[in-house]
Design a protein around this motif. Structure first.
Motif, short mmCIF file in Angstrom:
data_model
loop_
_atom_site.label_atom_id
_atom_site.label_comp_id
_atom_site.label_asym_id
_atom_site.label_seq_id
_atom_site.Cartn_x
_atom_site.Cartn_y
_atom_site.Cartn_z
N ILE A 68 0.84 -1.20 0.00
CA ILE A 68 0.00 0.00 0.00
C ILE A 68 0.87 1.25 0.00
CG2 ILE A 68 -1.70 1.33 1.32
CD1 ILE A 68 -2.72 -1.40 2.41
N LEU A 71 2.49 1.71 -3.46
CA LEU A 71 1.55 2.16 -4.48
C LEU A 71 1.12 3.61 -4.23
CD1 LEU A 71 0.01 1.36 -7.00
CD2 LEU A 71 -1.85 0.54 -5.56
N ARG A 72 1.08 4.01 -2.99
CA ARG A 72 0.68 5.38 -2.65
C ARG A 72 1.65 6.39 -3.25
NH1 ARG A 72 -0.15 5.02 3.02
NH2 ARG A 72 -2.27 4.37 2.52
N GLN A 93 -5.47 -0.59 -4.55
CA GLN A 93 -5.70 0.75 -5.09
C GLN A 93 -6.58 1.58 -4.15
OE1 GLN A 93 -7.11 -0.83 -8.95
NE2 GLN A 93 -5.78 0.71 -9.89
N ALA A 96 -4.50 2.53 -1.05
CA ALA A 96 -3.41 3.46 -1.35
C ALA A 96 -3.94 4.87 -1.58
CB ALA A 96 -2.64 2.98 -2.57
N ASN A 98 -4.42 6.61 -4.21
CA ASN A 98 -3.58 7.37 -5.14
C ASN A 98 -4.33 7.47 -6.47
OD1 ASN A 98 -1.68 8.37 -6.91
ND2 ASN A 98 -0.09 6.88 -6.42
#
Length: 301
Positions: A68, A71-72, A93, A96, A98
């Motif tokens: 996480i 991906l952030r 997703q 995260a 983002n």
């Protein structure tokens, strides 16, 4: 007190800014090692992280806090797609948060969106097992499709980072030249494999077999996603007595017990092939293909 002239200060700031710009890197989150390897070819200066290893089944990954966090911070998310990561990527997703890696036109890139997949299905239900309506997502062993993906990916990099367009274009051109040349060598070495029959685990090597004209006549899975059962192995034993099967093939992360049992019962060579970069000490896509073809030739011939 030491005084710094405005001119000197301006030069210092400009120099610092240029250094910062030079070292600035794209943060890329790759779902599988083959996409990390492809990114290394196209953007060697990017900071690329792979969510999985060659010893993990990419269907089944946990949305861990470390993933996480990675991906952030990502500018680009590169995955196979075709629902390969459907069991874990959407959750990743969401956690995260983002927005950059949710837009398929900018920071979200699925390799299978840019090629024609094999084995598409009009309808899918639970009785069919772990199948993918959008087609087989394991495209890493089709060199022609992978080149199409590389082309699309280098164009996405240009879109995200237009300042380095020339570099991305040169990197892709260099990869294309080396890859195209390598294909000729691989196809020449693999020519004796044409028409051979194998039993394999899952459809991981569907594109490899399709490319090299190897026929998969049986699957160690009774249904996609289910482990081999005693009754299913018995049916494969019967099949092996009827068909001329040259090898029993699994990947580095699949359970070998069923395949080894069948191999002992039939004296058919048991072969564990690397499913992606990192297995069998492979460092890049070229080594991956080299290793797979050498091992196939050794077992089948």
């Amino acid at each position: 007190m030491v005084r710094i002239s405005s001119k000197l200060l301006l030069v210092t700031l400009l120099c610092f800014g240029s250094v910062q710009s030079a070292v600035a890197k794209l943060n890329v989150f790759a779902c599988e090692p083959e996409y990390k390897a492809l990114m290394n070819e196209l953007a060697p200066n990017a900071k690329v992280y792979s969510a999985t290893t060659a010893m993990q089944d990419p269907h089944m990954i946990q949305a861990r806090p470390s993933l996480i966090a990675k991906l952030r911070r990502a500018d680009l998310l590169v995955c196979a797609g075709a629902e390969l990561e459907v069991g874990w990527l959407p959750m990743l997703q969401m956690k995260a948060a983002n927005s950059a890696v949710r837009n398929a036109n900018t920071g979200l890139f699925f390799g299978t969106d840019h090629i024609e997949t094999l084995d598409k299905l009009d309808k899918v239900d639970r009785s069919m097992g772990d199948v993918h309506a959008q087609g087989n997502p394991h495209i890493q062993f089709d060199p022609y499709r992978l080149l199409q993906v590389a082309d699309a990916l280098h164009q996405r990099l240009i879109k995200l980072d237009p300042e380095h367009q020339t570099e991305y274009q040169q990197n892709f051109a260099n990869f294309k030249q080396r890859w195209t040349q390598a294909i000729k060598g691989w196809e020449k070495k693999a020519a004796p494999l044409k028409g051979k029959q194998v039993i394999a685990y899952h459809s991981t090597f569907r594109y490899l077999f399709n490319w090299l004209r190897i026929k998969q006549v049986g699957d160690l899975e009774p249904k996609p996603g289910l482990p081999p059962s005693s009754s299913h192995l018995a049916s494969l034993l019967s099949l092996s007595n009827k068909e001329h099967v040259s090898a029993i093939v699994i990947t580095s992360y699949q359970d070998s017990k069923g395949g080894q049992w069948l191999s002992k019962k039939t004296d058919i060579p048991f072969l564990q092939l690397p499913a992606t970069v990192g297995a069998d000490n492979t460092q890049d896509l070229f080594q991956l293909y080299d290793t797979v073809i050498v091992k196939l030739n050794g077992a089948i011939q």
